[in-house]
Write an enzyme that holds these catalytic residues in place. Sequence first.
Site, PDB file in Angstrom:
ATOM      1  N   TYR A   1      24.893   4.943  10.456  1.00  0.00           N
ATOM      2  CA  TYR A   1      24.351   3.780  11.173  1.00  0.00           C
ATOM      3  C   TYR A   1      23.898   2.680  10.229  1.00  0.00           C
ATOM      4  CZ  TYR A   1      24.922   6.715  15.187  1.00  0.00           C
ATOM      5  OH  TYR A   1      25.489   7.506  16.154  1.00  0.00           O
TER       6      TYR A   1
ATOM      7  N   ASP B   1      39.510   5.652   7.220  1.00  0.00           N
ATOM      8  CA  ASP B   1      39.178   6.962   6.646  1.00  0.00           C
ATOM      9  C   ASP B   1      39.084   8.049   7.714  1.00  0.00           C
ATOM     10  OD1 ASP B   1      36.690   5.930   7.658  1.00  0.00           O
ATOM     11  OD2 ASP B   1      35.638   7.449   6.465  1.00  0.00           O
TER      12      ASP B   1
ATOM     13  N   GLU C   1      30.149   5.137   3.163  1.00  0.00           N
ATOM     14  CA  GLU C   1      29.721   5.622   4.470  1.00  0.00           C
ATOM     15  C   GLU C   1      28.207   5.877   4.446  1.00  0.00           C
ATOM     16  OE1 GLU C   1      31.346   6.334   7.470  1.00  0.00           O
ATOM     17  OE2 GLU C   1      29.403   7.042   8.174  1.00  0.00           O
TER      18      GLU C   1
ATOM     19  N   ASP D   1      39.446  -0.543   8.720  1.00  0.00           N
ATOM     20  CA  ASP D   1      38.181   0.021   9.123  1.00  0.00           C
ATOM     21  C   ASP D   1      37.128  -0.456   8.108  1.00  0.00           C
ATOM     22  OD1 ASP D   1      36.248   1.887  10.213  1.00  0.00           O
ATOM     23  OD2 ASP D   1      36.679   3.131   8.455  1.00  0.00           O
TER      24      ASP D   1
ATOM     25  N   ASP E   1      33.350   1.117   7.497  1.00  0.00           N
ATOM     26  CA  ASP E   1      32.529   2.150   6.851  1.00  0.00           C
ATOM     27  C   ASP E   1      33.394   3.307   6.345  1.00  0.00           C
ATOM     28  OD1 ASP E   1      30.300   0.616   7.542  1.00  0.00           O
ATOM     29  OD2 ASP E   1      30.077   1.640   9.460  1.00  0.00           O
TER      30      ASP E   1
ATOM     31  N   ALA F   1      28.713   1.795  17.309  1.00  0.00           N
ATOM     32  CA  ALA F   1      27.968   2.338  18.443  1.00  0.00           C
ATOM     33  C   ALA F   1      26.472   2.344  18.189  1.00  0.00           C
ATOM     34  CB  ALA F   1      28.459   3.751  18.762  1.00  0.00           C
TER      35      ALA F   1
HETATM   36 MG   LIG Z   1      35.236   4.772   8.753  1.00  0.00          MG
END
Ligand SMILES: [Mg+2]
Length: 198
Positions: A19, A133, A16, A8, A10, A53
């Site tokens: 967006y 995460d 993190e 993954d 972010d 997204a």
């Molecule tokens: Mg993540």
Amino acid sequence: MYKTIFLDRDGTINEEVHYLHRPEDFKLLPGAAKGIRLWNEAGFRVVVVTNQAGVARGYYREEDVKLLHQYMNQLLEEQGAHVDACYYCPHHPKEGIGPYRIRCRCRKPDIGMFEQADREAPVDKAHSYMIGDKWLDTEAGARFGLHTALVGTGYGKGLYEAACRRPDGENPHSMDFFGETLLDVALWVLGREGGSLR
Ligand SMILES: [Mg+2]
Ligand SMILES: [Zn+2]
């Protein structure tokens, strides 16, 4: 066949940020570059699979995602690490504009991005891993038939602790290992795989 580390992005490789799309907001997490370098040196293919997204919602463009991935690799290369390929899902099933608002097969926890990676470089599933995460990361990896780990960065630690507090003591989510940082997860993987530690 390629032994492959699916990551993954972010909360797993970088901090993190809601967006995230601007390079100036992209910060590598502690242990991320070193963990990736250890996998590179041990002969794993390292692949990013990320839900984006924000594209469907019109917050940024696919071009921004691609530029950010170039920037990520620049930062990693400064520390002797690199990612071999990046896959992203720009869709959302309910939100979003035009062709991006679809129920796609690529959005995790579905496995379309894994299947695409497998077509381009066949995955040796017995020696391959998915690390993220969130539970949707480990769930997607398990569905595709990989070993999985939850990393404690991003949302990981909170999710893991909540699962540990369940009164029945059963974690309902797929997970073979929990590691505080990506480096901890890399050391676990290399220990299992008998890789040399440098
Ligand atoms: Mg993540
Ligand atoms: Zn998608």
